[in-house]
Design an enzyme around this catalytic site. Sequence first.
Site, PDB file in Angstrom:
ATOM      1  N   ARG A  11     -53.071  81.806  -7.121  1.00 20.22           N
ATOM      2  CA  ARG A  11     -51.942  82.247  -7.933  1.00 20.22           C
ATOM      3  C   ARG A  11     -50.668  81.684  -7.336  1.00 20.22           C
ATOM      4  NH1 ARG A  11     -47.744  86.905  -7.288  1.00 20.22           N
ATOM      5  NH2 ARG A  11     -46.890  86.963  -9.384  1.00 20.22           N
ATOM      6  N   TYR A  18     -50.432  81.202  -3.422  1.00 16.67           N
ATOM      7  CA  TYR A  18     -51.377  82.112  -2.778  1.00 16.67           C
ATOM      8  C   TYR A  18     -52.818  81.668  -3.028  1.00 16.67           C
ATOM      9  CZ  TYR A  18     -47.401  85.371  -2.805  1.00 16.67           C
ATOM     10  OH  TYR A  18     -46.176  85.964  -2.633  1.00 16.67           O
ATOM     11  N   TYR A  66     -34.162  80.077   3.753  1.00 12.67           N
ATOM     12  CA  TYR A  66     -33.631  81.051   4.716  1.00 12.67           C
ATOM     13  C   TYR A  66     -34.684  81.451   5.730  1.00 12.67           C
ATOM     14  CZ  TYR A  66     -36.006  84.681   1.945  1.00 12.67           C
ATOM     15  OH  TYR A  66     -36.946  85.443   1.285  1.00 12.67           O
ATOM     16  N   HIS A 100     -41.257  95.852  -2.334  1.00 12.36           N
ATOM     17  CA  HIS A 100     -42.329  95.349  -3.192  1.00 12.36           C
ATOM     18  C   HIS A 100     -43.201  94.405  -2.372  1.00 12.36           C
ATOM     19  CE1 HIS A 100     -39.001  92.428  -3.751  1.00 12.36           C
ATOM     20  NE2 HIS A 100     -39.973  91.521  -3.765  1.00 12.36           N
ATOM     21  N   ASN A 105     -44.159  80.189  -4.163  1.00 14.68           N
ATOM     22  CA  ASN A 105     -45.172  80.807  -3.300  1.00 14.68           C
ATOM     23  C   ASN A 105     -46.542  80.498  -3.875  1.00 14.68           C
ATOM     24  OD1 ASN A 105     -43.370  81.904  -1.513  1.00 14.68           O
ATOM     25  ND2 ASN A 105     -43.364  83.935  -2.435  1.00 14.68           N
ATOM     26  N   ASP A 107     -35.902  91.717  -1.055  1.00 13.46           N
ATOM     27  CA  ASP A 107     -35.221  90.424  -0.975  1.00 13.46           C
ATOM     28  C   ASP A 107     -33.837  90.651  -0.374  1.00 13.46           C
ATOM     29  OD1 ASP A 107     -37.449  89.992  -2.637  1.00 13.46           O
ATOM     30  OD2 ASP A 107     -36.471  88.282  -3.560  1.00 13.46           O
TER      31      ASP A 107
END
Length: 375
Positions: free
Chosen positions: A262, A180, A124, A251, A178, A191
């Site tokens: 991570r 990082y 998206y 968040h 994701n 979200d």
Amino acid sequence: MSHLVSDFRDRMAASGFSDLREKLKAMTPHRDNYKNKVSDHSKGRKRKYYDSEEDYSDYEEQRELEALKVKSGIRQVNIFSSDECSRIEAKIDEVVSKAEKGLYREHTVDRAPLRNKYFFGEGYTYGSQLEKKGPGQERLYSKGEVDEIPNWVHELVIKKLIANHIIPEDFVNSAVINDYQPGGCIVSHVDPIHIFERPIVSVSFFSDSALCFGCKFQFKPIRVSEPVLYLPVRRGSVTVLSGYAADGITHCIRPQDIKERRAVIILRKTKPDAPRLEVKSRGDTVFRASTPGRHQILKAKRSHRKADPDAAHRPRILEMDKEENRRSAGVWRPRRQSISSSENFWRRSHEAAGSYEEPGNNAANSARKVKMRRH
């Protein structure tokens, strides 16, 4: 000298003060009031916005109540062993390598400084990709614009979550990885409620980190306010967000909480009526607006780096370190921010000229200079 001291004392007595400190205090009475308002020395906390101890106590109580509401919508479980984590982490490395070789569809991979995102199943648009910004403007890509969810995600992750009754069967149709690097972050957000069902499920890998709720970000340099709730997230842990934690508060991942590489796999289900982009012609992507005949143009996708299997692990430097970088490196300096300070602008200008080099690509200056982008 003695006659000067005597003369000073006579003048002080005539003014009604026996001590110079008392006279200075009388001349600047606002100083004590200012100190009392700005700081509480007994607690070491700023008091600038609170007129009384009662007001500050009410503020603290409200934050504690909100933190309890957030906790009520969070579930955390540890179901992945160290060996299972290692297997999944090896698969994530394969995803990174394939992306750097250009083996995925265009909208599968989304790169940003210190954070790469990989969409599978459903992808998206968000943030700066839309001309009209803000919550509620996100749109799913048209079908087939991103790659399917890899089999290993089903076999190693989703099946285990189903077996442990964390999600029902056939729930997941969107998986996002994701990745990082140290100092990476994702700014405060919810979200998209109009796109995804609840709950939001995420599984963490490579290292321990934290998820923070209710933070506010500021930039240039990047700064983050204190969270309403700080939630430690361990390697191999599953975090499930629903209720107030998913919908009532933002968040984020703060830069200071990513000390090592991570990665997180986010598993979600899209709503049947979620708005979706349409491809009208090659290179032009639009979505249907509320008024027939009106379309909003989607901005061009951020350009991809040249294929380099090690690119995702190359050390990078944040905007907050830019001044130090300028002093230590004289090979490459960005131009003024108004037009050409972004990494992608620099890359596009060199690709147009038929050549490409990483800025400062030498032994003395191997770190890439990139600018923190708002997400």
